[in-house]
Design an enzyme around this catalytic site. Structure first.
Site, PDB file in Angstrom:
ATOM      1  N   ASP A 123      51.380  41.391  49.282  1.00 22.34           N
ATOM      2  CA  ASP A 123      50.587  40.882  48.583  1.00 22.34           C
ATOM      3  C   ASP A 123      50.934  40.361  47.075  1.00 22.34           C
ATOM      4  OD1 ASP A 123      48.002  39.931  48.067  1.00 22.34           O
ATOM      5  OD2 ASP A 123      46.777  41.564  47.147  1.00 22.34           O
ATOM      6  N   HIS A 130      44.456  32.673  38.220  1.00 26.89           N
ATOM      7  CA  HIS A 130      43.743  34.211  38.241  1.00 26.89           C
ATOM      8  C   HIS A 130      44.687  34.660  36.896  1.00 26.89           C
ATOM      9  CE1 HIS A 130      42.815  37.964  40.088  1.00 26.89           C
ATOM     10  NE2 HIS A 130      44.385  37.997  40.274  1.00 26.89           N
ATOM     11  N   ASP A 229      40.783  41.200  49.098  1.00 22.11           N
ATOM     12  CA  ASP A 229      41.912  42.726  48.536  1.00 22.11           C
ATOM     13  C   ASP A 229      41.335  43.112  47.924  1.00 22.11           C
ATOM     14  OD1 ASP A 229      43.681  44.070  47.717  1.00 22.11           O
ATOM     15  OD2 ASP A 229      44.330  42.577  47.315  1.00 22.11           O
ATOM     16  N   LYS A 249      44.123  49.579  44.976  1.00 23.33           N
ATOM     17  CA  LYS A 249      43.872  48.488  45.843  1.00 23.33           C
ATOM     18  C   LYS A 249      43.798  48.802  47.186  1.00 23.33           C
ATOM     19  CE  LYS A 249      45.260  44.886  43.023  1.00 23.33           C
ATOM     20  NZ  LYS A 249      44.024  43.697  43.458  1.00 23.33           N
TER      21      LYS A 249
HETATM   22 CA    CA Z   1      45.394  40.538  46.100  1.00 24.64          CA
END
Ligand code: CA
Length: 425
Positions: A123, A130, A229, A249
């Site tokens: 990822d 962000h 995600d 995650k």
């Molecule tokens: Ca992510």
């Protein structure tokens, strides 16, 4: 780069009636790949292409001779273009014969699976908006770390917990340290969030030891799908230093079932522009082609359907819309950076783009940003409020490309629902 050819012609029509519907996401110019199984033969996973509200079974149509999507994805760009042309040719025109009709399956009659075997998942963190907004919450004094404008930041995620649209998963348990105590506790996350991302699929692999140049990087990308995600925001800050994301995650991530190919996306490429004054990418992350057309104009949306909305037949409320074209790094740069050390990417590997927030507050790709870290609840049109996700909430990602003079193409949906936590330790 991917030149446009007659498969992109906006005037093309198909004998599959629903494929000509002006609102379909899957016209003949799209042709995204997915895998499905039918109720009659649940043990057999088939490869198909979406057309209107139908699926063309590629092996039944005699268009492929493998039943393995990863093998198909490993084909060279020339082979991929030839296959796209033969599928497009098969579907063109008005009068299909009975035999061709027999190769169609209604999308409503099948169960979609993950589009391929995902060996490895990485990822990235390609939205500077962000990275800055989240950085402010975690490190107010130092929001954007000094490496950000030089390194396409990423971490190795976990492939086993990636599921397909339509799935539900329990709220994860984990170790959480409240701000007002010195000791952590274990329990269900109270700050469950989504992340609006695209998943970039590797097609042609590279040998270990062989770095993929920017000139060749795009040729290694098979296509893209929507990717959520899911993240536990109270587990994340306690565990992330010094080695990065871990259990906050890897409990679930959700993919849309259709991979929209690099070829289908070719007309929606756009210039990759760095803000004035920012350092140019190092030479291994730069190319003329990337500057001219390395970014993709893909419009993205996040929708929320609460249990209350579901009970009243409400299909959901759109929370935000954003676009991949504002990312600080392109998909090709992700591939070139990932392989600069000789790391071998394999067919079916998934590279997440990272949360694709835009510059404006209403383009935030996560609730962490939208609710300003949970301090500012979001008010929904039906009077409900949210800071983070509640049990029963369903998040739906949508994506599409449109441009004057071209047929609009879509990604379908990426839908996932939060279940109550399982009894915890
Ligand atoms: Ca992510």
């Amino acid at each position: 780069m991917n030149p446009l050819d007659d498969t992109h012609d906006p005037a093309l029509k198909t004998w599959v009636e629903s494929g000509n519907d002006p609102v379909t996401e899957f016209p003949i110019q799209n042709l995204p790949f997915g895998r499905f199984r039918t109720k009659d033969a649940p043990g057999s996973i088939r490869i198909g292409v979406a057309i209107g509200n139908q699926i063309l079974d590629l092996a039944a149509a005699g268009l492929i001779d493998t039943d393995d999507m990863n093998t198909l994805m490993a084909a060279s760009p020339d082979e991929r273009r030839r296959l796209r042309l033969s599928i497009s040719t098969f579907l063109r025109g008005n009068g299909a014969n009975v035999k061709a009709h027999a190769c169609l399956v209604a999308q409503s009659d099948v169960e979609m699976t993950l589009p391929c075997r995902i060996g490895d998942y990485t990822d990235f963190y390609t939205s500077i908006h962000h990275a800055t907004t989240v950085g402010k919450q975690f490190r107010p004094e130092n929001p954007l770390l000094p490496n950000y404008k030089w390194v396409p930041i990423g971490y190795h995620g976990r492939a086993s917990s990636i599921g397909v649209s339509g799935e539900s998963f329990p709220r994860p348990n984990g170790q959480i340290k409240p701000a007002d105590t010195d000791t952590p506790k274990v329990g269900p996350t109270r700050r469950l969030d989504y992340e609006l991302e695209l998943g970039v699929f590797i097609g042609t692999p590279n040998e270990r030891g062989e770095a993929v140049s920017m000139e060749n990087a795009q040729a290694h990308i098979f296509g893209m799908a929507l990717f959520n995600d899911w993240t536990a925001r109270d587990i994340q800050p306690w565990e992330y230093q010094p080695l990065g994301p871990f259990l906050s995650k890897n409990f679930a991530s959700t993919l849309s079932p259709w991979i929209v190919t690099t070829e289908a996306l070719a007309p929606f490429r756009t210039a990759f522009v760095r803000p004035a004054g920012d350092p140019p990418p190092l030479p291994y992350l730069d190319s003329a082609a990337n500057r001219e057309a390395g970014a993709f104009d893909i419009q993205l949306e996040v929708w929320l359907q609460t249990p209350k909305m579901r009970e009243t037949g409400h299909s959901g409320e759109r929370l935000v819309s954003s676009n991949f074209n504002g990312a600080y790094w392109t998909a090709a740069q992700m591939v070139a950076h990932h392989t600069v050390n000789g790391c071998n990417l394999q067919s079916g590997d998934l590279l997440g783009t990272g949360t694709l927030s835009g510059p404006e507050a209403h383009q935030a790709g996560s609730l962490l940003e939208l609710s300003e870290g949970g301090r500012k609840p979001i008010r929904l049109a039906n009077g409900e409020t949210r800071t983070f996700l509640e049990d029963g909430d369903c998040i739906i990602l949508r994506g599409y490309c449109e441009r004057e003079g071209l047929r609009r193409i879509g990604f379908g949906e990426c839908r996932g629902t939060v279940l109550p936590a399982r009894t915890h330790c």
